[in-house]
Design a protein around this motif. Sequence first.
Motif, mmCIF file in Angstrom:
data_model
loop_
_atom_site.group_PDB
_atom_site.id
_atom_site.type_symbol
_atom_site.label_atom_id
_atom_site.label_comp_id
_atom_site.label_asym_id
_atom_site.label_seq_id
_atom_site.Cartn_x
_atom_site.Cartn_y
_atom_site.Cartn_z
ATOM 1 N N ASN A 129 2.053 6.748 8.533
ATOM 2 C CA ASN A 129 0.689 6.229 8.550
ATOM 3 C C ASN A 129 0.195 6.116 9.979
ATOM 4 O O ASN A 129 0.975 6.121 10.930
ATOM 5 N N TYR A 177 -4.450 4.445 7.651
ATOM 6 C CA TYR A 177 -4.445 5.535 6.684
ATOM 7 C C TYR A 177 -3.007 5.918 6.366
ATOM 8 O O TYR A 177 -2.220 6.192 7.274
ATOM 9 N N GLN A 178 -2.663 5.919 5.084
ATOM 10 C CA GLN A 178 -1.320 6.242 4.626
ATOM 11 C C GLN A 178 -1.265 7.711 4.208
ATOM 12 O O GLN A 178 -2.027 8.142 3.350
ATOM 13 N N THR A 196 0.797 10.102 2.235
ATOM 14 C CA THR A 196 1.891 10.004 1.269
ATOM 15 C C THR A 196 2.702 11.286 1.171
ATOM 16 O O THR A 196 3.846 11.248 0.730
ATOM 17 N N ASP A 249 -9.368 6.991 -0.782
ATOM 18 C CA ASP A 249 -7.975 6.914 -1.203
ATOM 19 C C ASP A 249 -7.047 6.876 0.013
ATOM 20 O O ASP A 249 -7.207 7.649 0.950
ATOM 21 N N LYS A 250 -6.105 5.954 0.011
ATOM 22 C CA LYS A 250 -5.071 5.785 1.038
ATOM 23 C C LYS A 250 -5.590 5.208 2.362
ATOM 24 O O LYS A 250 -4.870 5.192 3.353
ATOM 25 N N GLN A 257 0.811 -1.204 0.000
ATOM 26 C CA GLN A 257 0.000 0.000 0.000
ATOM 27 C C GLN A 257 0.849 1.260 0.000
ATOM 28 O O GLN A 257 0.591 2.195 0.729
ATOM 29 N N GLY A 258 1.867 1.276 -0.813
ATOM 30 C CA GLY A 258 2.657 2.486 -0.973
ATOM 31 C C GLY A 258 3.908 2.528 -0.116
ATOM 32 O O GLY A 258 4.625 3.508 -0.141
#
Length: 173
Positions: A143, A135-136, A138, A90-91, A35-36
Amino acid sequence: MKLFFQNILRNMKRLITAVLLTACCLITSTSLRAQGYTNAIGLRLGTSSGITFKHSLGNDAMLELMLTSRWHGWTFTGLYEKHAPAFQVDKLYWYYGAGAHAGFWNGNHHHPWYDDENHGDHFEIGVDGIIGLEYQITEIPFNVGIDWKPAFNIAEYTGLWADEFALSFRYTF
């Protein structure tokens, strides 16, 4: 009995060393990002507090290692987790998984689940589940997650420990 617990603690030290060496190998290996991020390390604050480390195993799978403290003792937990997008945000990811734990605590204080007549150190080993949201962020490598991690002890106090809720803050890299 004292020798029994000393042997258990010595073996736990070996286990923790082996797991940390495995984590170091995983950090240096190449993997897909779930996930990123490939790795994340930070604080876990809750019923049991300590440090948390996550490593991507590829696609949507993660390995999470925790070293937490509770009741004047330490517990090491390893979890295999699956991650998936949550609520079409998103994220935001939800995750679930399972694993195992081993640790010890000191019985020289009041224990909320039973009377400790031995007043000594106790060993614990068992299986764990986990479900949570993460929750990331970015824009900064960070997170935040919230989870519930019930556990079933199979040594010493055998039974379900369903009160493990926590908030985690991790630096991602």
